[in-house]
Every structure is written in C-alpha cells, then in structure tokens.
Design an enzyme around this catalytic site. Structure first.
Site, PDB file in Angstrom:
ATOM      1  N   LYS A 236       3.244  11.411 -11.731  1.00 28.91           N
ATOM      2  CA  LYS A 236       2.495  10.746 -12.432  1.00 28.91           C
ATOM      3  C   LYS A 236       3.355   9.592 -12.994  1.00 28.91           C
ATOM      4  O   LYS A 236       4.201   9.346 -13.244  1.00 28.91           O
ATOM      5  CB  LYS A 236       2.086  11.268 -13.762  1.00 28.91           C
ATOM      6  CG  LYS A 236       0.913  12.198 -13.832  1.00 28.91           C
ATOM      7  CD  LYS A 236       0.688  12.739 -15.276  1.00 28.91           C
ATOM      8  CE  LYS A 236      -0.499  13.748 -15.330  1.00 28.91           C
ATOM      9  NZ  LYS A 236      -0.785  14.363 -16.381  1.00 28.91           N
TER      10      LYS A 236
ATOM     11  N   ARG B 243       0.795  -1.356  -0.124  1.00 29.02           N
ATOM     12  CA  ARG B 243      -0.036  -0.006  -0.067  1.00 29.02           C
ATOM     13  C   ARG B 243       0.853   1.320   0.069  1.00 29.02           C
ATOM     14  O   ARG B 243       0.467   2.340   0.542  1.00 29.02           O
ATOM     15  CB  ARG B 243      -0.841   0.019   1.175  1.00 29.02           C
ATOM     16  CG  ARG B 243      -2.017  -1.030   1.199  1.00 29.02           C
ATOM     17  CD  ARG B 243      -3.301  -0.518   1.817  1.00 29.02           C
ATOM     18  NE  ARG B 243      -4.226  -1.751   1.848  1.00 29.02           N
ATOM     19  CZ  ARG B 243      -4.193  -2.773   2.588  1.00 29.02           C
ATOM     20  NH1 ARG B 243      -3.621  -2.779   3.616  1.00 29.02           N
ATOM     21  NH2 ARG B 243      -5.388  -3.568   2.470  1.00 29.02           N
TER      22      ARG B 243
ATOM     23  N   GLU C   6      -4.402  17.293 -11.736  1.00 30.76           N
ATOM     24  CA  GLU C   6      -4.877  17.750 -13.007  1.00 30.76           C
ATOM     25  C   GLU C   6      -6.479  17.916 -12.929  1.00 30.76           C
ATOM     26  O   GLU C   6      -7.078  17.571 -13.874  1.00 30.76           O
ATOM     27  CB  GLU C   6      -4.492  16.722 -14.045  1.00 30.76           C
ATOM     28  CG  GLU C   6      -4.426  17.291 -15.432  1.00 30.76           C
ATOM     29  CD  GLU C   6      -3.744  16.248 -16.532  1.00 30.76           C
ATOM     30  OE1 GLU C   6      -2.729  16.034 -16.362  1.00 30.76           O
ATOM     31  OE2 GLU C   6      -4.429  15.952 -17.629  1.00 30.76           O
TER      32      GLU C   6
ATOM     33  N   LYS D 291       7.550  23.342 -14.563  1.00 34.35           N
ATOM     34  CA  LYS D 291       6.611  22.217 -14.414  1.00 34.35           C
ATOM     35  C   LYS D 291       6.335  22.027 -12.950  1.00 34.35           C
ATOM     36  O   LYS D 291       5.078  21.863 -12.712  1.00 34.35           O
ATOM     37  CB  LYS D 291       7.266  20.878 -14.743  1.00 34.35           C
ATOM     38  CG  LYS D 291       6.713  19.705 -14.535  1.00 34.35           C
ATOM     39  CD  LYS D 291       6.263  18.407 -15.604  1.00 34.35           C
ATOM     40  CE  LYS D 291       5.471  17.686 -14.947  1.00 34.35           C
ATOM     41  NZ  LYS D 291       5.329  16.373 -15.466  1.00 34.35           N
TER      42      LYS D 291
HETATM   43  N1  GLY Z   1       3.353  15.204 -18.462  1.00 31.88           N
HETATM   44  C1  GLY Z   1       2.432  15.826 -18.197  1.00 31.88           C
HETATM   45  C2  GLY Z   1       2.175  16.130 -16.453  1.00 31.88           C
HETATM   46  O1  GLY Z   1       2.987  15.541 -15.941  1.00 31.88           O
HETATM   47  O2  GLY Z   1       1.152  16.369 -16.351  1.00 31.88           O
END
Ligand code: GLY
Length: 358
Positions: free
Chosen positions: A142, A120, A236, A226
């Site tokens: 991600k 987990r 997101e 980023k």
């Molecule tokens: N590669 C796109 C993101 O990490 O959201």
C-alpha cells in the site's frame, strides 16, 4: 539473516530480517537491479542512519543519489511527490532505476507512490527504519499520500522488489515510536495468532531492551502474519480488511486530533474500542478485554483519551475511505487470535463504546 517470501506470482518478493545493513548490496544483486539507485529518506534518518546505510552500499560497490524530505506526516502530500519527480527527471532515470525508501511509513508510502507512477513504474525497495514501518507499512504494497485532510486517499497497490529490515535501526527511535509500532504488532497477534500475542505480552521488557533475537523473531512472525493475509487478498477485496482491526475508531481519532497523536496510539484506542464493542455484543468475555487493555498499558500505549469529543469522532468515522454505502464496518474479535468483519449501524452502541474511551 532471516528470509521470508511474500508470494504474489510475478510480484513476489523477499523480506530480509537482519541486524545491520551489511547485506544490502547482496540483496540488491539478488533482485537483479542494475539501474541507477536513488535513496529517498527524511531529515531524521538522514542525521542518524544514512551514513551507515550508505557505507554498506559503497562497500558492496554501489553508488546512489540521495533526496531528503522533511520528517513527519505533513510531508506526505502531492507537493513532496512533485518535488521528487523534478529531482528524478534531473537525474535522467530510465525504467531500470530503483528508489530505496530509507525511513518510516511516510518515506515508504511516498517513495512507493513515486515509484508506482514515475515513468509508469520503476523499481523500489523498502528499508523501514521505524517499528511502525517494519511491522506494517513496508509490507503489502500500500503506497500513497494524504490529500486535503484525508489520510492515504491518493495511492496505489505497488509491491517493492524486497523489504530489508535491520532491527537495530530501532535503537535510534524515541520510546514513544516503539510503543506506537507495537500497537500494530499486537494487532497482528489479535487478528490471527494467539501464541504470538502471548509472546509479545511476555517479552515487552526484552523488546524495549532491544534484545536482537527477540526483535528478529518478532519481525519474522509479525511479517509472516501480515504477508499471509496480503497473499490471500492483495487488493483488499475482503480478507485484508482484517488488518484494519482497531482502525475504524483509530483513524477517526487520528483525523480529529490532527497530527497530535501517533498512528499506533490511535490504533491502540481503536483496539480497546473494538474489544469493548465485542464485549457488549457478547463475543468476548470481560477478562479477555481486561487482559488486552493490560497488555497495551504495559507497552505504554493509551487506552483512554479524556479530551476526546465523542460526537466529533463518531461523525468523522463516516469520512473513512473504507466506508461502503454510508455503513460502518468494524473488525471485531471473537477472542485473541480470531476476528470477523461486522457492519454495525447501532449509533447508541458505537457511542457507548466511544464514551468508554473517555
Ligand atoms: N495497514 C493495513 C494494510 O496494509 O492493509
């Protein structure tokens, strides 16, 4: 060594940007990781970089197990995940253990997914060795695998304990991989930072000459662009979608062309498509579009794909996991440095743009 922080409350972590692996032990100690370490890598990185990495770990007084997967996107599946689970079970790990992803995007995505799900959740560290991974996939949490032809369709958001970027690891890469990684870096300039875009455009030669100060500055600004987007919208729900600039068309081309083209090459084509669409919608002028195409060409990235079947790519766009209510979302530039999200349903316009890429 440069240090950046990704601020995500209790999931916050540093990104270290450096020119060797000498500080890996110190970074593990700073993260207070005290359990067993397992390095997951691939056959290419195992050959070119594993020993240097392992020497630095050993010199710092750490031991680690190693698991090697076959290099390439074809390994990014649940079978590989299952094999890693079996290996980890054999090691009798507990929740203090940490996995170290030493490799490109495939290694990072699989390792992160295994770390997110094994017991987990155990710790993991990203040590990206390709430009694509240093520029994009190692930052932001991600993780996941491909499944039945759909890229990254099984996965999670799971942040590493830290990211360790050794810019000199890029020296072992084929030129094509550097070019592909630069597509994501150009993308970050276009979506948020015109000055950074100029910097990349001006320094292309120095990047290919592996000038350390240029590579480190590039990694620093790129990761902070980023990182800032991820800090504002980790999962997101809205803003992070701008990181998909060039991906609506890019992902479809990638799926249609199987594993023939690199991800960054498809993103390059997708960015050209997004700029052409913005031009037709009178959001950007022709000179700006020409300028971006010139930058991508100077890097050595594709801006056209003659053998592309427009209908096939158009239909494939509707299989993207980011699609909502069967409507396509495009991230479109308002110039260099700013983008907006637009839902576009005009088939004629989309096909006109795709024809421009042929
Ligand atoms: N590669 C796109 C993101 O990490 O959201």
């Amino acid at each position: 060594m440069i240090k950046l922080n990704i601020n995500l409350e209790e999931r916050s972590y540093p990104i270290y940007i450096t020119t060797d692996y000498a500080s890996i032990g110190k970074s593990i100690a700073s993260a207070r990781l005290q359990g067993k370490l397992v390095v997951i890598t691939d056959t290419n990185v195992d050959r070119c970089q594993f020993d240097t990495f392992m020497d630095s770990l050993t010199q710092a007084g750490y031991k680690a197990e190693k698991y090697v997967i076959e290099a390439g996107e074809t390994s990014k599946n649940l079978e590989t995940v299952k094999d890693i689970y079996k290996f980890l079970i054999g090691l009798k790990l507990d929740r203090n253990a940490a996995l170290i992803a030493l490799g490109g995007g495939v290694v990072g995505d699989i390792t992160g997914f295994v770390a997110a799900t094994f017991l987990r959740g155990i710790h993991f560290i990203q040590v990206p060795t390709t430009l694509l991974a240093q520029a994009d996939s190692s930052v932001g949490g991600k993780v996941g695998v491909d499944f039945e032809g759909s890229k990254n369709i099984i996965g999670a958001f799971y942040q590493p304990k830290f990211v360790y970027i050794n810019v000199n690891s890029l020296k072992t890469l084929p030129v094509r991989e550097i070019q592909a990684g630069l597509a994501e870096i150009v993308k970050h300039g276009v979506i948020r930072d015109a000055e950074f875009y100029e910097y990349i455009d001006y320094n292309i030669k120095k990047i290919f000459d592996f000038e350390e100060n240029v590579l480190q500055y590039m990694a620093k600004v790129n990761c902070s662009i980023k990182g800032n987007v991820v800090e504002e919208d980790e999962k997101e729900s809205d803003l992070r979608a701008i990181l998909n600039f060039g991906h609506t068309i890019g992902h479809a081309i990638e799926s249609v062309f199987g594993f023939e083209l690199l991800h960054g090459e498809c993103v390059s084509l997708g960015m050209v498509g997004a700029f052409k669409m913005a031009e037709y919608l009178e959001m950007v002028d022709e000179d700006t579009v020409k300028r971006v195409i010139k930058t991508l060409k100077n890097i050595g990235l594709p801006v056209k794909l003659e053998r592309m079947d427009v209908d096939k790519v158009y239909n494939q766009m509707f299989y993207d996991k980011k699609i909502k209510d069967n409507k396509l979302t495009f991230i479109l530039p308002k110039g260099i440095g700013e983008v907006i999200q637009c839902s576009i349903q005009d088939e004629e316009l989309i096909k006109r743009v795709l024809h421009d890429l042929v």
